[in-house]
Design an enzyme around this catalytic site. Structure first.
Site, short mmCIF file in Angstrom:
data_model
loop_
_atom_site.label_atom_id
_atom_site.label_comp_id
_atom_site.label_asym_id
_atom_site.label_seq_id
_atom_site.Cartn_x
_atom_site.Cartn_y
_atom_site.Cartn_z
CB ALA A 131 12.66 -4.76 13.55
CE LYS A 143 -6.78 -2.80 2.97
NZ LYS A 143 -7.38 -4.10 3.35
CE1 TYR A 172 -0.34 -4.14 4.61
CE2 TYR A 172 -0.89 -6.25 5.62
CZ TYR A 172 -1.24 -5.15 4.84
OH TYR A 172 -2.51 -5.06 4.31
CG HIS A 215 12.60 -0.57 13.02
ND1 HIS A 215 13.34 0.56 12.73
CD2 HIS A 215 12.60 -0.69 14.37
CE1 HIS A 215 13.78 1.10 13.86
NE2 HIS A 215 13.33 0.37 14.87
NE ARG A 232 -2.59 -0.69 0.46
CZ ARG A 232 -2.98 -1.95 0.48
NH1 ARG A 232 -2.26 -2.87 1.12
NH2 ARG A 232 -4.08 -2.33 -0.14
CG ASN A 234 -4.61 -8.19 5.31
OD1 ASN A 234 -3.76 -8.82 4.68
ND2 ASN A 234 -5.19 -7.10 4.82
#
Length: 220
Positions: free
Chosen positions: A136, A107, A122, A119, A89, A142
């Site tokens: 994975a 991000k 985030y 895999h 991002r 966050n």
């Protein structure tokens, strides 16, 4: 547990070493990642790095799948592999020899050299140390569900970060098991391991195995 940057991270394994060395605690560096990349990028050797779009620098030895999205600003280091449908991002400094896998989202992060997010991971508002690995489906959460500021729990100590968004800090050589959730403000010490399906909160000492809340054992 010592939560300082030098206790958790070997700063020789990232382009952000000099930047991180200014701070005592790693979460203090999260606000400046975007500006750091915008300073670093133009100074990178054009014989080694290609600016593929404005403020997106990719090393010529890196492999980027045509379906991956590279949002500005970001740096992708040498020999790094960005796989199918990865979503960067922006504000991502990715080191050398890393893996950013299929359907992984990054991000506002620093990934040290050798980091693997292979895999369905985030990783947001986080720093992952040298050769750390996220299994994975493991993710960094966050933002707290009540949207209050993140507090780092270190035993009986409570450290106010002043941040609404703060995922996790992984020390060098940390292994996170599949489908684990690292809750806001998680700090994992060097060479520690997290069992699969774990919900981790607070500080995990170095050289430990996190088996579940209240069950952390020292690795010999």
């Amino acid at each position: 547990m010592d939560l300082t940057i030098t206790a958790l991270l070997d700063l020789s394994h990232t382009l952000a070493g000099d930047y991180l060395a200014q701070f005592q605690y790693p979460w203090e560096a999260l606000d400046g990642i975007k500006e750091l990349i915008l300073r670093l990028g133009p100074a990178l050797d054009p014989a080694e790095y290609e600016e593929r779009s404005p403020h997106v620098w990719v090393h010529k030895t890196a492999s980027v799948a045509p379906t991956a999205f590279l949002g500005a600003p970001c740096v992708i280091g040498p020999e790094t592999e960005v796989r199918h449908c990865a979503f960067i991002r922006g504000s991502a400094l990715v080191g050398a020899g890393c893996v950013v896998g299929n359907s992984v989202e990054l991000k506002n992060v620093i990934l040290f050299d050798g980091v693997q997010t292979p895999h369905y991971n985030y990783v947001g508002d986080s720093i992952l140390g040298f050769k750390s690995h996220m299994g994975a489906g493991s993710i960094t959460s966050n933002v707290k569900s009540d949207k209050t500021l993140v507090v780092v729990r270190n035993g009986e100590e409570r450290l106010e970060t002043g941040r609404k968004k703060f995922g996790a800090i992984l020390g060098d050589h940390v292994e996170v098991g599949c489908n684990s959730v690292l809750n806001p403000g998680t700090i994992i010490g060097r060479a520690s391991r997290v069992y699969p399906l774990s919900s981790v909160r607070g500080a995990v000492p170095p050289d430990s195995i996190f088996k579940g809340p209240g069950t952390v054992v020292h690795q010999a």
